[in-house]
Design an enzyme around this catalytic site. Structure first.
Site, mmCIF file in Angstrom:
data_model
loop_
_atom_site.group_PDB
_atom_site.id
_atom_site.type_symbol
_atom_site.label_atom_id
_atom_site.label_comp_id
_atom_site.label_asym_id
_atom_site.label_seq_id
_atom_site.Cartn_x
_atom_site.Cartn_y
_atom_site.Cartn_z
ATOM 1 N N THR A 131 -10.838 -113.035 13.041
ATOM 2 C CA THR A 131 -10.264 -112.823 14.383
ATOM 3 C C THR A 131 -9.953 -111.327 14.508
ATOM 4 O OG1 THR A 131 -8.059 -113.464 13.587
ATOM 5 C CG2 THR A 131 -9.370 -115.159 14.667
ATOM 6 N N THR A 187 -1.987 -120.026 3.485
ATOM 7 C CA THR A 187 -1.966 -118.977 4.491
ATOM 8 C C THR A 187 -3.312 -118.844 5.140
ATOM 9 O OG1 THR A 187 -1.510 -116.703 4.971
ATOM 10 C CG2 THR A 187 -2.727 -117.131 2.998
#
Lengths: 404, 404
Positions: free
Chosen positions: B158, B195
């Site tokens: 991203t 994570t």
């Protein structure tokens, strides 16, 4: 430094508090060409209450103040504050500085040394050049006047862009009681007990224990409900002084309690308005939590989130980051009962974007300098409101090159 | 976007993992002109373990993966990941999207639907246009090759500025076992369980429970020890897939455990190196704490402090802010036993600045792109090491205008 765009239009006209006098001076502790020391002296018999940082590395002046609170109140009381150096993490030299300063004030003013309270704010870990302050004490003593509280508010500033003051007057039994307070604080603001430096004076008559109880209770809903950057100072100190000069006993009086709360909240808000780099004043109001503690966890998770704070700086109606902060807070939460409002606009409910969500309307709202983020968890009656500011380039500018 | 100055020189040559194939495609979920979906398929019998965000508002794909872990391992397994939309806080539509995607993969590939794991990363609260992904599934199925793992690493990015990969090979009983992993992550990084998105593949032979135990244990010392901005994602997912194709049983093998740990740590460090706006890679090593939990509290308080992180960005040897962070951490600390090092330079000890402290030498050290902050609390044998980056204007730039 440019004054914060969120600053009040002007410093308020603070009432004279009978029984308290002030003076300030330029001692050159660190800053040049400005005042950096203030001395306040309160009449014999004044009650002194206080709350302080819970930091495990709190400063020598904080430890000294904590030891002195609640002692014999018969003598006069003094408050000596310097900016430019916090006298924190200064080992035995820090204690020696406090001893030298408090003894020098006592010798000069006849205030008992056990009633001389000091505070220091500024760089951590540098020895405090207390001789420079002692050299100004005679001037500070001679110059005491009832009206000099605004100058005192200026002398205690560090990265603050404006001096902070607030006041209230209350009528009790047909007589008037005055309250006036000053504060400093801009960064390293995430109080865990008290915060920053705050000094509140009143001519009300009230015992030390009753005053302490009021201050501790209100502190939890005012200074402990603000955060600029989640960092807790080593120097946070609040002292409240009641001289009793009005002769009006306010013990147990609800109007006085409300007025004191108002002054504390006003000063707390001013600290947020002067948050380093702040361009938005943000109220985070959480309701519907399982209990108040959970509500506070959620409110603080939102108020301390760098992603929420940068989105606000960018005027981006990024409510997904509110969802993120609720999720990470550790509080009980149910995605499908959660609702989120920006001002009066419901942006999310029932576990998804609100059906009539308008990006244009929400984006327009985000341009306001004062924003309210409302979160209802839909679980119970726990609630909490906290105040914060946004995270901007200004914060980086101030803190990437200021040794504070 | 400019590649992080802390990025590795190049993407590593990752070994082929026998039993796993990859393909990626441009589905136009949000981003244009780049790939945004990857599909990996693992051989029947592969063990799949995982760790996930603890967020109370975790996404529909996370909840689906958690429900599926530990199920019947006899069939093949698939991992489908898209970037550009996190399918988090999307209510019933989010669940419907996961169902549609996993069923479509199962129909096309003959992987049992209970072994189709998905993840989505990107904006929170927008409906996932899953039809665009389904339209690419046939291509993704046909295009499967063993060598396409680097393209998969690119497709899941991203705000990442570089794709992240790491590998290890271990010799067990004279035979070689390969491990290869990829990750994405740059902001909203403060894992509380796993994570970001991390996918690790090995041809080792190991049961699901043994693999899960290894991954959970290592996770606590790798991904759970990094933070970029203290914000925890709603989508954090790590999946580890062991195909067994090497025929080498690694159950209980210490070398394999160490190699897996190394791959996880390498990927975790790469996430920090790509921290939004990062210009410094910072290791925070805390020793001498009362226990490991206290050491971690102190390390994370330092690593998450905006004032510490901005000082590092400004190359300011502001060790007073380390003192502040220790003090606010909530861990047991004694000011007079605390010592602080920047690299090999002792800056503070015995409750004060070190006697031979040199501002010039310390400032010179702060110019390094990789810094080590060492804190010894002088109380016990508890220790913790965490990794973080600095807080720069770049972080504000990225997050004040990116709706993520």
């Amino acid at each position: 430094m440019k004054i914060s765009p969120l600053a009040p239009a002007q410093f308020p006209d603070l009432p004279v508090i009978a029984g308290v006098t002030f003076a300030s001076a330029a001692a050159g502790v660190k800053y040049q060409n400005r005042t950096d020391v203030m001395l306040a002296i309160a009449a014999p018999g004044s009650a002194v209450a206080g709350v302080f940082t819970r930091s495990a590395t709190r400063s020598a002046p904080v430890l000294d103040c904590q030891a002195k609170l609640g002692g014999d109140p018969s003598g006069a009381a003094a408050i000596l504050v310097n900016s430019g150096n916090s006298n924190a993490f200064t080992g035995k030299m820090g204690v020696a500085s406090v001893t030298a300063l408090t003894q020098a004030v006592a010798d000069l003013t006849a205030v008992p040394v056990g009633r001389v309270f000091t505070a220091s704010t500024g760089v951590i870990g540098e020895p405090l050049p207390h001789d420079r302050i002692i050299a100004k004490l005679a001037d500070l003593h001679k110059g005491q006047t009832e009206a000099a509280i605004k100058d005192a508010a200026r002398a205690i500033m560090t990265t603050d862009t404006f001096p902070k003051g607030a006041s209230a007057s209350v009528t009790v039994g047909g007589k008037t009681v005055q309250i006036a307070g000053i504060a400093k604080g801009s960064g390293m603001i995430a109080p865990d007990m008290a915060t920053m430096l705050v000094y509140i004076f009143t001519d009300a008559l009230i015992g030390q224990k009753a005053l302490q109880a009021l201050v501790s209770r209100h502190n939890d809903q005012t200074f402990n409900c603000i955060t600029v950057d989640s960092d807790t100072s080593t120097s946070d100190s609040l002292l409240a002084v009641a001289t009793g000069a009005s002769g009006v006993d306010v013990t147990g009086n609800a109007d006085f309690a409300a007025a004191l709360h108002g002054v504390m909240l006003d000063l707390a808000h001013q600290v947020v308005r002067d948050g380093e780099g702040a361009s938005k004043f943000v109220t985070v109001a959480v309701t519907g939590a399982a209990d108040d503690a959970d509500a506070r966890k959620v409110a603080m998770a939102i108020a301390n989130s760098p992603l929420v704070k940068t989105a606000i700086a960018g005027q981006d109606a990024n409510w997904g980051r509110i969802v993120m902060a609720v999720g990470k807070s550790g509080a009980q939460a149910d995605r499908d009962r959660l609702s989120i409002r920006f001002g009066d606009i419901t942006v999310a409910e029932n576990g998804w974007r609100a059906p009539d969500y308008s990006e244009a309307a929400t984006s327009a709202y985000m341009k306001n300098p004062e924003l309210v983020i409302g979160v209802d968890l839909g679980l119970g009656s726990g609630s909490s409101t906290v105040w914060t500011c946004d995270l901007t380039h200004g914060y980086i500018d101030i803190n990437a090159d200021y040794r504070s």
